[in-house]
Design a protein around this motif. Structure first.
Motif, PDB file in Angstrom:
ATOM      1  N   ASP A  32       1.715 -11.429   0.336  1.00 52.55           N
ATOM      2  CA  ASP A  32       0.593 -10.625  -0.134  1.00 52.55           C
ATOM      3  C   ASP A  32       0.506  -9.288   0.601  1.00 52.55           C
ATOM      4  N   ALA A  33       1.653  -8.778   1.037  1.00 50.41           N
ATOM      5  CA  ALA A  33       1.684  -7.500   1.757  1.00 50.41           C
ATOM      6  C   ALA A  33       1.436  -6.340   0.801  1.00 50.41           C
ATOM      7  N   ASP A  34       0.671  -5.376   1.250  1.00 47.36           N
ATOM      8  CA  ASP A  34       0.444  -4.157   0.468  1.00 47.36           C
ATOM      9  C   ASP A  34       1.342  -3.071   1.048  1.00 47.36           C
ATOM     10  N   LYS A  35       2.397  -2.727   0.338  1.00 46.33           N
ATOM     11  CA  LYS A  35       3.371  -1.747   0.815  1.00 46.33           C
ATOM     12  C   LYS A  35       3.075  -0.341   0.314  1.00 46.33           C
ATOM     13  N   ILE A  36       1.965  -0.178  -0.403  1.00 52.97           N
ATOM     14  CA  ILE A  36       1.574   1.133  -0.906  1.00 52.97           C
ATOM     15  C   ILE A  36       0.315   1.560  -0.154  1.00 52.97           C
ATOM     16  N   TRP A  37       0.483   2.470   0.781  1.00 50.15           N
ATOM     17  CA  TRP A  37      -0.600   2.926   1.641  1.00 50.15           C
ATOM     18  C   TRP A  37      -1.327   4.090   0.981  1.00 50.15           C
ATOM     19  N   GLN A  38      -2.639   4.080   1.069  1.00 52.24           N
ATOM     20  CA  GLN A  38      -3.430   5.226   0.619  1.00 52.24           C
ATOM     21  C   GLN A  38      -3.815   6.033   1.841  1.00 52.24           C
ATOM     22  N   ILE A  39      -3.351   7.284   1.887  1.00 45.05           N
ATOM     23  CA  ILE A  39      -3.703   8.199   2.964  1.00 45.05           C
ATOM     24  C   ILE A  39      -4.408   9.371   2.300  1.00 45.05           C
ATOM     25  N   GLU A  40      -5.711   9.477   2.569  1.00 43.41           N
ATOM     26  CA  GLU A  40      -6.592  10.399   1.864  1.00 43.41           C
ATOM     27  C   GLU A  40      -6.444  10.144   0.364  1.00 43.41           C
ATOM     28  N   ASP A  41      -6.051  11.125  -0.424  1.00 45.70           N
ATOM     29  CA  ASP A  41      -5.916  10.913  -1.866  1.00 45.70           C
ATOM     30  C   ASP A  41      -4.450  10.876  -2.298  1.00 45.70           C
ATOM     31  N   LYS A  42      -3.570  10.487  -1.378  1.00 45.61           N
ATOM     32  CA  LYS A  42      -2.131  10.374  -1.659  1.00 45.61           C
ATOM     33  C   LYS A  42      -1.705   8.918  -1.496  1.00 45.61           C
ATOM     34  N   LEU A  43      -0.588   8.569  -2.124  1.00 42.57           N
ATOM     35  CA  LEU A  43      -0.018   7.232  -1.969  1.00 42.57           C
ATOM     36  C   LEU A  43       1.327   7.336  -1.262  1.00 42.57           C
ATOM     37  N   PHE A  44       1.540   6.472  -0.289  1.00 43.24           N
ATOM     38  CA  PHE A  44       2.794   6.385   0.450  1.00 43.24           C
ATOM     39  C   PHE A  44       3.332   4.970   0.277  1.00 43.24           C
ATOM     40  N   ALA A  45       4.333   4.807  -0.564  1.00 45.36           N
ATOM     41  CA  ALA A  45       4.975   3.504  -0.733  1.00 45.36           C
ATOM     42  C   ALA A  45       6.111   3.450   0.275  1.00 45.36           C
ATOM     43  N   CYS A  46       6.099   2.435   1.126  1.00 41.61           N
ATOM     44  CA  CYS A  46       7.018   2.398   2.258  1.00 41.61           C
ATOM     45  C   CYS A  46       7.736   1.055   2.309  1.00 41.61           C
ATOM     46  N   THR A  47       9.055   1.101   2.427  1.00 46.76           N
ATOM     47  CA  THR A  47       9.850  -0.110   2.514  1.00 46.76           C
ATOM     48  C   THR A  47      10.693  -0.086   3.781  1.00 46.76           C
ATOM     49  N   GLY A  48      10.961  -1.255   4.315  1.00 42.00           N
ATOM     50  CA  GLY A  48      11.725  -1.406   5.548  1.00 42.00           C
ATOM     51  C   GLY A  48      11.179  -2.587   6.333  1.00 42.00           C
ATOM     52  N   PRO A  49      11.627  -2.747   7.576  1.00 45.46           N
ATOM     53  CA  PRO A  49      11.073  -3.827   8.402  1.00 45.46           C
ATOM     54  C   PRO A  49       9.561  -3.661   8.550  1.00 45.46           C
ATOM     55  N   PRO A  50       8.804  -4.756   8.453  1.00 48.58           N
ATOM     56  CA  PRO A  50       7.341  -4.647   8.484  1.00 48.58           C
ATOM     57  C   PRO A  50       6.789  -3.885   9.693  1.00 48.58           C
ATOM     58  N   ALA A  51       7.378  -4.041  10.862  1.00 46.34           N
ATOM     59  CA  ALA A  51       6.872  -3.334  12.045  1.00 46.34           C
ATOM     60  C   ALA A  51       7.069  -1.830  11.911  1.00 46.34           C
ATOM     61  N   ASP A  52       8.240  -1.407  11.453  1.00 46.10           N
ATOM     62  CA  ASP A  52       8.503   0.025  11.289  1.00 46.10           C
ATOM     63  C   ASP A  52       7.605   0.643  10.232  1.00 46.10           C
ATOM     64  N   THR A  53       7.464  -0.029   9.089  1.00 44.84           N
ATOM     65  CA  THR A  53       6.647   0.542   8.015  1.00 44.84           C
ATOM     66  C   THR A  53       5.181   0.646   8.440  1.00 44.84           C
TER      67      THR A  53
END
Length: 193
Positions: A32-53
């Motif tokens: 149930d991980a959310d890999k699409i981060w909302q930063i202000e009004d932008k979306l950052f979809a980030c993939t990689g090792p969970p600690a790095d992302t």
């Protein structure tokens, strides 16, 4: 990495989708991980090792918000992508983050999607994908993407991509999270009917 993350630029929006599994080697840690981060009004979809992302996206979140607090101005999508690329390039020379990103936003210059990889390359694209899922989804997005793509058509393409992964990819990636950013902000949509 057995991950799938993909996005499309529409007429006046950007849509992103990502699987929700977090894994370490051959072990699924959570689904149930959310890999699409909302930063202000932008979306950052980030993939990689969970600690790095997690570390990298939290770092971006705090610094982009700090810029807004200091200047009173919000960064454009292009500026966010350039800032992210510079941070990846600086980290590459000391302690690299093993992350790939899709940066999406909709501002005065219209909707924009940026493709960034762990080697700090960056490119503005109309469609992009990361992870093993990219091998299966890029062809579908090439086939069905068009410049005046409506939201309903984009959601159908995202559903086709997920169906293709469920059919052809050897690993079950589980559920997917899908978010849209447009002039009204960010919202999450449900893909299951």
């Amino acid at each position: 990495m057995s991950e799938a993350m993909f996005g499309l630029v529409g007429k006046d929006f950007v849509i992103l989708a990502a699987d929700q599994q977090a894994a370490f080697s051959i072990i699924r840690i959570k689904n149930d991980a959310d890999k699409i981060w909302q930063i202000e009004d932008k979306l950052f979809a980030c993939t990689g090792p969970p600690a790095d992302t997690s570390n990298f996206c939290e770092y971006l979140d705090k610094n982009i918000k700090l810029h807004t607090l200091r200047t009173g101005l919000s960064l454009s999508t292009k500026a966010c992508a350039n800032y992210t690329r510079n941070e990846l390039a600086a980290a590459l020379r000391k302690g690299p983050y093993n992350v790939d990103l899709l940066v999406a936003g909709c501002d005065a210059s219209g909707p924009a999607l940026y493709f960034l990889d762990l080697y700090a390359s960056s490119e503005k694209v109309n469609k992009g994908a990361h992870g093993y899922g990219a091998m299966f989804t890029l062809g579908l997005m090439d086939r069905y993407w068009k410049p005046d793509l409506t939201e309903a058509e984009a959601i159908d393409i995202i559903r086709m991509c997920i169906k293709e992964l469920e059919t052809r990819f050897i690993i079950d990636l589980g559920n997917y999270k899908c978010k849209i950013v447009d002039k009204n902000g960010v919202r999450e949509i449900k893909l299951k009917a």
